[in-house]
Design an enzyme around this catalytic site. Structure first.
Site, PDB file in Angstrom:
ATOM      1  N   SER A  63      26.202  18.965  86.626  1.00 20.91           N
ATOM      2  CA  SER A  63      24.946  18.355  87.052  1.00 20.91           C
ATOM      3  C   SER A  63      25.168  16.967  87.627  1.00 20.91           C
ATOM      4  CB  SER A  63      23.939  18.284  85.899  1.00 20.91           C
ATOM      5  OG  SER A  63      23.961  17.039  85.262  1.00 20.91           O
ATOM      6  N   VAL A  64      24.157  16.507  88.364  1.00 20.17           N
ATOM      7  CA  VAL A  64      24.163  15.172  88.965  1.00 20.17           C
ATOM      8  C   VAL A  64      24.206  14.086  87.892  1.00 20.17           C
ATOM      9  CG1 VAL A  64      21.643  14.953  89.016  1.00 20.17           C
ATOM     10  CG2 VAL A  64      23.010  13.770  90.749  1.00 20.17           C
ATOM     11  N   LYS A  65      23.777  14.411  86.676  1.00 25.07           N
ATOM     12  CA  LYS A  65      23.661  13.408  85.616  1.00 25.07           C
ATOM     13  C   LYS A  65      25.009  12.868  85.150  1.00 25.07           C
ATOM     14  CE  LYS A  65      19.126  13.696  85.237  1.00 25.07           C
ATOM     15  NZ  LYS A  65      18.227  12.570  85.550  1.00 25.07           N
ATOM     16  N   ASP A  66      26.097  13.569  85.472  1.00 25.55           N
ATOM     17  CA  ASP A  66      27.418  13.054  85.107  1.00 25.55           C
ATOM     18  C   ASP A  66      27.648  11.669  85.711  1.00 25.55           C
ATOM     19  OD1 ASP A  66      27.717  15.531  83.984  1.00 25.55           O
ATOM     20  OD2 ASP A  66      29.397  16.158  85.234  1.00 25.55           O
ATOM     21  N   ALA A 107      25.707   9.006  83.743  1.00 24.59           N
ATOM     22  CA  ALA A 107      26.230   8.929  82.378  1.00 24.59           C
ATOM     23  C   ALA A 107      27.479   8.052  82.336  1.00 24.59           C
ATOM     24  CB  ALA A 107      26.536  10.326  81.851  1.00 24.59           C
TER      25      ALA A 107
END
Length: 327
Positions: free
Chosen positions: A42-45, A48
Protein backbone atom coordinates in the site's frame (compact mmCIF):
# COMPACT_ATOMS: atom_id res chain seq x y z
CA UNK A 1 25.23 -7.87 -6.69
CA UNK A 2 22.00 -5.87 -6.64
CA UNK A 3 20.03 -6.12 -3.40
CA UNK A 4 18.44 -4.05 -0.64
CA UNK A 5 19.83 -4.05 2.90
CA UNK A 6 16.35 -4.58 4.36
CA UNK A 7 12.70 -4.55 3.32
CA UNK A 8 12.12 -0.83 4.00
CA UNK A 9 14.69 0.09 1.35
CA UNK A 10 12.21 -1.23 -1.23
CA UNK A 11 9.58 1.40 -0.37
CA UNK A 12 8.73 3.77 -3.22
CA UNK A 13 9.63 3.94 -6.92
CA UNK A 14 6.38 2.18 -7.81
CA UNK A 15 5.38 1.74 -11.48
CA UNK A 16 3.02 3.79 -13.62
CA UNK A 17 0.56 1.69 -15.63
CA UNK A 18 -1.67 2.75 -18.54
CA UNK A 19 -5.40 2.19 -18.02
CA UNK A 20 -7.19 0.72 -21.03
CA UNK A 21 -10.64 -0.90 -21.24
CA UNK A 22 -12.19 0.60 -18.12
CA UNK A 23 -11.42 4.16 -19.29
CA UNK A 24 -12.30 3.66 -22.97
CA UNK A 25 -14.85 6.50 -22.83
CA UNK A 26 -12.17 9.01 -21.78
CA UNK A 27 -10.08 10.67 -24.51
CA UNK A 28 -7.15 11.51 -22.22
CA UNK A 29 -4.22 9.23 -21.39
CA UNK A 30 -5.03 7.73 -17.98
CA UNK A 31 -2.13 6.35 -15.93
CA UNK A 32 -2.30 4.49 -12.63
CA UNK A 33 0.31 5.09 -9.95
CA UNK A 34 0.38 1.51 -8.72
CA UNK A 35 1.22 1.64 -5.01
CA UNK A 36 0.66 -2.05 -4.25
CA UNK A 37 4.27 -2.63 -5.34
CA UNK A 38 5.40 -1.26 -1.99
CA UNK A 39 6.45 -4.09 0.37
CA UNK A 40 3.38 -3.65 2.57
CA UNK A 41 1.21 -3.56 -0.56
CA UNK A 42 0.00 0.00 0.00
CA UNK A 43 0.85 3.68 -0.39
CA UNK A 44 0.92 3.96 3.42
CA UNK A 45 4.40 2.41 3.58
CA UNK A 46 5.81 5.74 2.41
CA UNK A 47 4.43 7.85 5.22
CA UNK A 48 4.95 5.14 7.84
CA UNK A 49 8.68 5.24 7.12
CA UNK A 50 8.81 9.06 7.11
CA UNK A 51 6.81 9.42 10.32
CA UNK A 52 9.05 6.96 12.16
CA UNK A 53 12.23 8.58 10.84
CA UNK A 54 11.11 12.04 11.94
CA UNK A 55 9.97 10.80 15.36
CA UNK A 56 13.34 9.14 15.89
CA UNK A 57 15.18 12.30 14.84
CA UNK A 58 13.36 14.59 17.28
CA UNK A 59 13.24 12.10 20.16
CA UNK A 60 9.51 11.34 20.25
CA UNK A 61 10.29 7.69 19.49
CA UNK A 62 13.00 6.21 21.68
CA UNK A 63 14.90 2.90 21.37
CA UNK A 64 12.71 -0.07 22.21
CA UNK A 65 9.63 2.14 22.08
CA UNK A 66 6.02 1.16 21.40
CA UNK A 67 4.29 2.66 18.37
CA UNK A 68 0.53 3.19 18.79
CA UNK A 69 -1.83 4.18 15.99
CA UNK A 70 -5.46 4.19 14.95
CA UNK A 71 -5.58 2.74 11.43
CA UNK A 72 -7.88 1.30 8.79
CA UNK A 73 -5.17 -1.34 8.32
CA UNK A 74 -2.68 -0.16 5.73
CA UNK A 75 -0.85 2.38 7.89
CA UNK A 76 -0.56 -0.26 10.58
CA UNK A 77 1.03 -2.64 8.09
CA UNK A 78 3.53 0.00 6.97
CA UNK A 79 4.39 0.89 10.56
CA UNK A 80 4.83 -2.79 11.40
CA UNK A 81 7.31 -3.44 8.59
CA UNK A 82 9.45 -0.46 9.56
CA UNK A 83 9.15 -1.32 13.25
CA UNK A 84 10.31 -4.91 12.68
CA UNK A 85 13.49 -3.69 10.98
CA UNK A 86 14.13 -0.98 13.59
CA UNK A 87 13.20 -2.93 16.72
CA UNK A 88 9.88 -1.43 17.87
CA UNK A 89 6.56 -2.93 18.92
CA UNK A 90 3.30 -1.78 17.28
CA UNK A 91 -0.19 -1.52 18.78
CA UNK A 92 -2.92 -0.93 16.18
CA UNK A 93 -6.42 0.29 16.93
CA UNK A 94 -8.86 -0.51 14.12
CA UNK A 95 -12.60 -0.04 13.57
CA UNK A 96 -14.89 -3.04 13.21
CA UNK A 97 -15.94 -2.09 9.65
CA UNK A 98 -12.49 -2.99 8.32
CA UNK A 99 -12.06 -6.34 6.60
CA UNK A 100 -11.08 -9.43 8.58
CA UNK A 101 -8.12 -9.82 6.20
CA UNK A 102 -6.69 -6.49 7.37
CA UNK A 103 -6.96 -7.50 11.01
CA UNK A 104 -5.37 -10.89 10.34
CA UNK A 105 -2.52 -9.33 8.35
CA UNK A 106 -1.70 -6.93 11.18
CA UNK A 107 -1.55 -9.83 13.63
CA UNK A 108 0.58 -11.83 11.18
CA UNK A 109 3.31 -9.17 11.27
CA UNK A 110 3.31 -9.03 15.06
CA UNK A 111 0.94 -6.16 15.85
CA UNK A 112 -1.25 -6.09 18.92
CA UNK A 113 -4.73 -5.28 17.55
CA UNK A 114 -7.64 -3.56 19.34
CA UNK A 115 -11.02 -3.44 17.54
CA UNK A 116 -13.44 -0.56 18.18
CA UNK A 117 -17.02 0.17 17.04
CA UNK A 118 -17.45 2.22 13.86
CA UNK A 119 -20.81 3.81 14.58
CA UNK A 120 -19.70 6.19 17.34
CA UNK A 121 -18.61 9.83 17.27
CA UNK A 122 -14.85 10.54 17.03
CA UNK A 123 -14.87 11.97 20.56
CA UNK A 124 -16.61 8.93 22.04
CA UNK A 125 -14.24 7.02 24.38
CA UNK A 126 -15.00 3.84 22.38
CA UNK A 127 -13.93 5.31 19.01
CA UNK A 128 -10.67 4.17 17.50
CA UNK A 129 -9.36 7.74 17.63
CA UNK A 130 -10.01 8.03 21.38
CA UNK A 131 -8.85 4.50 22.14
CA UNK A 132 -5.51 5.01 20.40
CA UNK A 133 -4.91 8.25 22.31
CA UNK A 134 -5.84 6.61 25.62
CA UNK A 135 -3.53 3.64 25.04
CA UNK A 136 -0.67 6.01 24.24
CA UNK A 137 -1.28 7.93 27.48
CA UNK A 138 -1.35 4.70 29.51
CA UNK A 139 1.59 2.91 27.88
CA UNK A 140 5.16 3.75 29.04
CA UNK A 141 7.76 4.54 26.34
CA UNK A 142 5.08 4.81 23.66
CA UNK A 143 4.60 7.17 20.72
CA UNK A 144 1.16 8.01 19.32
CA UNK A 145 1.60 8.42 15.56
CA UNK A 146 -1.61 10.36 14.73
CA UNK A 147 -1.34 10.03 10.95
CA UNK A 148 -4.25 12.45 10.50
CA UNK A 149 -2.43 15.45 11.94
CA UNK A 150 1.20 14.33 11.63
CA UNK A 151 2.92 16.60 9.05
CA UNK A 152 5.40 13.83 8.17
CA UNK A 153 2.50 12.11 6.38
CA UNK A 154 2.23 14.91 3.82
CA UNK A 155 6.01 15.33 3.80
CA UNK A 156 6.52 11.72 2.63
CA UNK A 157 4.46 12.29 -0.50
CA UNK A 158 5.98 15.70 -1.19
CA UNK A 159 9.46 14.12 -1.08
CA UNK A 160 8.72 10.85 -2.92
CA UNK A 161 5.34 10.26 -4.59
CA UNK A 162 5.04 13.70 -6.18
CA UNK A 163 8.54 13.71 -7.70
CA UNK A 164 8.05 10.16 -9.00
CA UNK A 165 4.82 11.13 -10.79
CA UNK A 166 6.45 14.21 -12.30
CA UNK A 167 9.43 12.21 -13.54
CA UNK A 168 7.40 9.25 -14.82
CA UNK A 169 5.14 11.53 -16.87
CA UNK A 170 8.07 13.65 -18.06
CA UNK A 171 6.30 16.64 -16.52
CA UNK A 172 3.26 16.16 -18.76
CA UNK A 173 0.77 15.28 -15.99
CA UNK A 174 -2.28 17.59 -16.14
CA UNK A 175 -4.58 16.04 -13.50
CA UNK A 176 -4.01 14.06 -10.31
CA UNK A 177 -6.94 12.04 -8.94
CA UNK A 178 -6.87 10.24 -5.58
CA UNK A 179 -9.13 9.13 -2.75
CA UNK A 180 -8.80 11.25 0.38
CA UNK A 181 -8.62 9.88 3.92
CA UNK A 182 -5.88 11.32 6.12
CA UNK A 183 -5.07 13.79 3.33
CA UNK A 184 -1.33 13.18 3.25
CA UNK A 185 -1.19 11.79 -0.28
CA UNK A 186 -3.30 14.42 -2.01
CA UNK A 187 -1.71 17.29 -0.09
CA UNK A 188 1.91 16.17 -0.50
CA UNK A 189 1.61 15.19 -4.15
CA UNK A 190 -0.59 18.19 -4.91
CA UNK A 191 1.84 20.65 -3.34
CA UNK A 192 4.77 19.23 -5.30
CA UNK A 193 2.96 19.11 -8.63
CA UNK A 194 1.51 22.60 -8.31
CA UNK A 195 4.96 23.98 -7.52
CA UNK A 196 6.12 22.42 -10.79
CA UNK A 197 3.05 23.56 -12.76
CA UNK A 198 0.26 25.59 -11.09
CA UNK A 199 -2.16 24.60 -13.86
CA UNK A 200 -2.23 20.93 -12.79
CA UNK A 201 -5.64 20.07 -11.37
CA UNK A 202 -5.85 18.12 -8.10
CA UNK A 203 -9.06 16.11 -7.61
CA UNK A 204 -10.09 14.42 -4.36
CA UNK A 205 -12.40 11.42 -4.33
CA UNK A 206 -14.79 11.35 -1.37
CA UNK A 207 -17.52 8.98 -0.21
CA UNK A 208 -21.09 9.54 0.97
CA UNK A 209 -21.04 9.81 4.76
CA UNK A 210 -17.87 11.93 4.73
CA UNK A 211 -17.53 15.68 5.31
CA UNK A 212 -14.78 16.59 2.82
CA UNK A 213 -16.71 17.63 -0.29
CA UNK A 214 -19.19 19.94 1.42
CA UNK A 215 -16.52 21.48 3.64
CA UNK A 216 -14.32 22.21 0.63
CA UNK A 217 -17.18 23.87 -1.24
CA UNK A 218 -18.80 25.80 1.61
CA UNK A 219 -16.40 25.96 4.55
CA UNK A 220 -19.13 24.36 6.66
CA UNK A 221 -18.50 21.26 8.75
CA UNK A 222 -21.95 19.70 8.52
CA UNK A 223 -22.75 16.94 11.02
CA UNK A 224 -25.68 15.96 8.80
CA UNK A 225 -23.17 14.77 6.18
CA UNK A 226 -21.83 12.15 8.59
CA UNK A 227 -23.24 8.63 8.65
CA UNK A 228 -21.74 5.11 8.53
CA UNK A 229 -20.46 3.94 5.14
CA UNK A 230 -18.94 0.73 3.82
CA UNK A 231 -16.08 2.09 1.69
CA UNK A 232 -12.72 1.62 3.41
CA UNK A 233 -9.79 4.02 3.52
CA UNK A 234 -11.55 7.07 2.08
CA UNK A 235 -13.53 9.87 3.73
CA UNK A 236 -13.60 11.09 7.31
CA UNK A 237 -15.96 12.41 9.98
CA UNK A 238 -13.19 14.77 11.13
CA UNK A 239 -10.98 17.34 9.39
CA UNK A 240 -7.40 16.00 9.53
CA UNK A 241 -4.72 18.69 9.56
CA UNK A 242 -3.05 16.89 6.64
CA UNK A 243 -5.92 17.77 4.29
CA UNK A 244 -4.77 20.99 2.62
CA UNK A 245 -8.02 22.18 1.07
CA UNK A 246 -6.21 25.06 -0.68
CA UNK A 247 -4.25 22.54 -2.78
CA UNK A 248 -7.37 20.67 -3.91
CA UNK A 249 -9.32 21.94 -6.92
CA UNK A 250 -12.43 19.88 -6.24
CA UNK A 251 -14.02 16.78 -4.74
CA UNK A 252 -16.45 14.26 -6.16
CA UNK A 253 -18.34 11.62 -4.20
CA UNK A 254 -18.76 7.94 -5.07
CA UNK A 255 -21.37 5.58 -3.59
CA UNK A 256 -20.48 2.45 -1.63
CA UNK A 257 -22.12 0.31 -4.34
CA UNK A 258 -20.17 1.90 -7.19
CA UNK A 259 -16.94 1.63 -5.22
CA UNK A 260 -17.48 -2.10 -4.68
CA UNK A 261 -18.62 -2.83 -8.24
CA UNK A 262 -15.69 -0.94 -9.78
CA UNK A 263 -13.23 -2.69 -7.49
CA UNK A 264 -14.32 -5.93 -9.18
CA UNK A 265 -14.25 -4.27 -12.62
CA UNK A 266 -10.61 -3.29 -12.19
CA UNK A 267 -9.69 -6.92 -11.58
CA UNK A 268 -11.82 -8.36 -14.37
CA UNK A 269 -11.23 -5.71 -17.05
CA UNK A 270 -7.67 -4.53 -16.34
CA UNK A 271 -6.13 -7.42 -14.41
CA UNK A 272 -5.61 -5.04 -11.49
CA UNK A 273 -6.30 -6.82 -8.19
CA UNK A 274 -6.76 -3.80 -5.99
CA UNK A 275 -8.50 -2.60 -2.85
CA UNK A 276 -11.84 -0.91 -2.26
CA UNK A 277 -10.44 2.62 -2.52
CA UNK A 278 -9.18 1.89 -6.06
CA UNK A 279 -12.74 1.14 -7.14
CA UNK A 280 -13.79 4.44 -5.60
CA UNK A 281 -10.97 6.30 -7.33
CA UNK A 282 -11.58 4.92 -10.82
CA UNK A 283 -15.34 5.48 -10.59
CA UNK A 284 -14.71 9.03 -9.40
CA UNK A 285 -12.36 9.58 -12.34
CA UNK A 286 -15.06 8.37 -14.74
CA UNK A 287 -17.54 10.78 -13.15
CA UNK A 288 -15.03 13.58 -13.84
CA UNK A 289 -14.59 12.70 -17.52
CA UNK A 290 -16.02 16.02 -18.75
CA UNK A 291 -13.00 17.73 -17.18
CA UNK A 292 -10.48 15.87 -19.36
CA UNK A 293 -9.49 16.52 -22.98
CA UNK A 294 -7.57 14.60 -25.62
CA UNK A 295 -4.09 15.91 -24.79
CA UNK A 296 -4.41 15.53 -21.01
CA UNK A 297 -2.38 13.11 -18.91
CA UNK A 298 -4.47 12.00 -15.94
CA UNK A 299 -2.78 10.16 -13.07
CA UNK A 300 -4.92 8.19 -10.62
CA UNK A 301 -3.31 6.68 -7.54
CA UNK A 302 -4.33 3.19 -6.40
CA UNK A 303 -3.73 2.74 -2.68
CA UNK A 304 -3.70 -0.95 -1.78
CA UNK A 305 -4.03 -4.61 -2.74
CA UNK A 306 -7.09 -6.78 -3.32
CA UNK A 307 -5.96 -9.49 -0.90
CA UNK A 308 -7.35 -7.34 1.94
CA UNK A 309 -10.89 -7.49 0.53
CA UNK A 310 -11.31 -11.13 -0.54
CA UNK A 311 -14.09 -11.67 1.99
CA UNK A 312 -15.94 -8.52 0.96
CA UNK A 313 -15.73 -6.80 -2.44
CA UNK A 314 -14.38 -9.94 -4.12
CA UNK A 315 -16.96 -12.22 -2.51
CA UNK A 316 -20.15 -12.33 -4.60
CA UNK A 317 -22.23 -13.66 -1.72
CA UNK A 318 -21.21 -10.62 0.34
CA UNK A 319 -21.86 -8.36 -2.67
CA UNK A 320 -25.35 -9.81 -3.08
CA UNK A 321 -26.10 -9.47 0.64
CA UNK A 322 -25.22 -5.77 0.39
CA UNK A 323 -27.41 -5.28 -2.68
CA UNK A 324 -24.42 -4.51 -4.87
CA UNK A 325 -25.01 -7.30 -7.40
CA UNK A 326 -28.34 -7.73 -9.18
CA UNK A 327 -27.99 -11.48 -9.78
Amino acid sequence: MDYSENIIETIGNTPMVKMNKIVSEIDALVLAKYETFNPGNSVKDRMALQMIKDAEDDGRLKPGGIIIEGTSGNTGMGLALVAIVKGYKVICVISDKQSKEKMDILKAVGCEVHVCPTDVAPGDPRSYYSTAKRLAEETPNSWYVNQYDNPSNTKAHYLTTGPEIWKQTDGKVTHFVVGVGTGGTISGVGKYLKEKNPDIKIWGIDTYGSVFKKYHETGIFDDNEIYPYVTEGIGEDILPKNVNFDIIDGFIKVTDKDAAVYTQKLAKEEGMFLGNSAGTAIKGLLQLKENFSKNDVVVVLFHDHGSRYVGKMYNNEWMKSMGYLDC
